[in-house]
Design a protein around this motif. Structure first.
Motif, PDB file in Angstrom:
ATOM      1  N   ARG A 123     -14.502 -26.579 -39.839  1.00 12.39           N
ATOM      2  CA  ARG A 123     -15.254 -26.519 -38.669  1.00 12.39           C
ATOM      3  C   ARG A 123     -14.498 -27.217 -37.299  1.00 12.39           C
ATOM      4  O   ARG A 123     -14.848 -26.815 -36.259  1.00 12.39           O
ATOM      5  CB  ARG A 123     -16.626 -27.313 -38.675  1.00 12.39           C
TER       6      ARG A 123
ATOM      7  N   PRO B 245     -18.430 -21.402 -34.329  1.00 11.45           N
ATOM      8  CA  PRO B 245     -18.337 -22.095 -35.448  1.00 11.45           C
ATOM      9  C   PRO B 245     -18.973 -21.906 -36.755  1.00 11.45           C
ATOM     10  O   PRO B 245     -18.206 -22.074 -37.532  1.00 11.45           O
ATOM     11  CB  PRO B 245     -19.055 -23.584 -34.881  1.00 11.45           C
TER      12      PRO B 245
ATOM     13  N   THR C 294     -16.807 -21.009 -40.043  1.00 13.31           N
ATOM     14  CA  THR C 294     -16.937 -21.812 -41.406  1.00 13.31           C
ATOM     15  C   THR C 294     -17.818 -21.170 -42.553  1.00 13.31           C
ATOM     16  O   THR C 294     -17.201 -21.360 -43.630  1.00 13.31           O
ATOM     17  CB  THR C 294     -17.920 -23.005 -41.108  1.00 13.31           C
TER      18      THR C 294
END
Length: 482
Positions: free
Chosen positions: A295, A227, A231
């Motif tokens: 995200r 993640p 991001t």
């Protein structure tokens, strides 16, 4: 000949872009990527699924050790080569609206990564596979570390350590398998299929491969790098990671782990599927709680890859075919969704759902493309995601009904977090960030139109791709169940 061209074209154009690029770097990179796509389409038109591996080359690399620079294309490889060469020019085109420091280096790294990805998907020598597998890590590392967000160095260091750590396990397993080949040792992948390893030996080889590929995909609990990396990376790098690079892990499962360690699968396959299914549910629940759109899609990708891995580990025709067609569909959908998030961010300077709303009032074209890609991701019938998820769930159900039922939650949960994202961002009242939101430009539509066409092509005519991969999958299953 075509296979080696597919590897060399992006390297050559990447070097040309790096040395001569300057202001024209993105145009040179796009021309090179389109030339690569044209070569892949020529290979596709000449490809015979029933004929096995084609367009191959085999040159002695370390002749005394039986290691070759060898690659070819079968049905499984063809699908992923098409995905890679189709998405790369769109990813480059998607970056035209941004100004990047040192564009020559930025766009050449994308091309170098394309070459490494094609090498992974076509290599027939295990050590060549490993070389390209590691080479693909280098461009994306620099893309994220140089052009990423504020926390890019910390995040990319974690990503680099994770992937290198996993790859060392794979290297140890490959060296072990190499020394198990009889007579003059060889590193040909098909020679590894014929090895008669003991259950104990297969067990530790299984886990060495599993850790390497589970980190790359990623699977639960090896996902913690994903993640943050998705991001913090610039959007083109995120597209490469989610759209193509994670497919290297699933491809490694299918090409190496499953046929080489069939006895270990009988012992550890259920645990692998359980971890995959946990990832589906866990990733989906976390995605529901996200406010950052980028995200949210990162966790969505994590959940979807869990289902692909579960289908592959079911070692059924439906499961493996589902994993392959879903790799194609997921690549199309996730690249489109990340691009739409990038469009929204470029106009509003925010990705947070609480700060958005009312975009449909001024951007009907964006709304339509967003919804079509989103429906492909939630597996609406006649869209790309439906075919893959149906086959994957059929494969997991065939393996175990209870695991199939839990895995099936992905359809409900994906609809919750993706439709909620669309509602929060696109409907409601406008605010200071969205009241002057401009609709799609020509370049943005040039990226989204081909992606949308593929969403419905895969959903309506899945046989185009399933017939291409089925002979290779059946041959692989014969190795596994032999």
């Amino acid at each position: 000949m075509l296979t080696i061209l597919l590897i060399l074209i992006p390297i050559a154009t990447g070097l040309l872009t790096l040395s001569l690029g300057g202001r024209s770097a993105k145009q040179l990179a796009l021309i090179g990527a389109l030339a690569e796509l044209a070569t892949a389409l020529v290979a596709w038109t000449q490809f015979d699924p029933a004929a096995g591996a084609q367009f191959g080359f085999d040159y002695a690399w370390i002749a005394s050790a039986g290691i070759s620079f060898a690659a070819s294309i079968d049905g499984i490889s063809m699908l992923l080569v098409l995905l890679t060469t189709f998405l790369t020019p769109l990813i480059i085109l998607s970056a035209f609206g941004h100004s990047y420091k040192n564009p020559s280096a930025f766009f050449s790294l994308i091309l170098f990564m394309e070459a490494a990805l094609v090498g992974v998907f076509t290599a027939t020598d295990a050590f060549l596979f490993y070389l390209f597998f590691e080479a693909a890590l280098i461009p994306v590392y620099f893309l994220a570390a140089v052009w990423g967000g504020e926390n890019r160095l910390k995040v990319t260091f974690k990503f680099f350590v994770y992937t290198i750590f996993g790859s060392l396990f794979m290297l140890v397993a490959l060296v072990y398998l190499y020394y198990q080949t009889p007579g003059q040792h060889t590193s040909a992948i098909t020679a590894f299929y014929d090895l008669q390893l003991t259950p104990y030996a297969q067990g530790w080889v299984f886990w060495a491969f599993f850790v390497a590929f589970a980190i790359k995909m990623p699977l639960f609990p090896f996902h913690t790098w994903q993640p943050d990396t998705y991001t913090e990376s610039p959007t083109p790098a995120t597209m490469l990671l989610a759209g193509i690079m994670l497919k290297m892990g699933i491809y490694g499962l299918i090409r190496l782990l499953l046929p080489i360690t069939p006895l270990a699968l009988m012992q550890w396959g259920t645990l692998a599927i359980v971890l995959s299914v946990i990832g589906i549910v866990y990733g989906s629940i976390i995605a529901i709680q996200q406010r950052d759109m980028k995200r949210l899609i990162a966790y969505s990708s994590f959940a979807h890859v869990g289902l692909m891995a579960a289908g592959a580990f079911s070692i059924t025709l439906n499961g493996l075919q589902g994993a392959l067609i879903q790799m194609l569909a997921h690549g199309i959908n996730v690249v489109g969704l990340f691009f739409i998030v990038d469009i929204i961010f470029s106009r509003t300077n925010t990705r947070y759902l609480d700060h958005l709303g009312g975009i449909t009032q001024t951007s009907p074209r964006l709304s339509v493309y967003f919804m079509m890609l989103l429906l492909g991701s939630v597996a609406l019938p006649l869209t790309s995601g439906f075919v893959g998820e149906f086959l994957l769930l059929a494969g997991v159900f065939e393996y175990n009904n209870w695991l199939g039922a839990v895995a099936g939650l992905t359809i409900i949960l994906a609809a919750v977090y993706l439709l909620r994202m669309f509602q929060k961002a696109m409907f409601g009242k406008t605010n200071s960030s969205t009241e002057h939101f401009k609709d799609l430009t020509f370049n943005e539509r040039a990226v989204l139109i081909p992606l949308t066409i593929l969403v419905f092509w895969i959903g309506i005519y899945p046989g185009t791709f399933l017939k291409m991969t089925e002979p290779a999958v059946n041959q692989l299953l014969r190795f596994i169940h032999n």
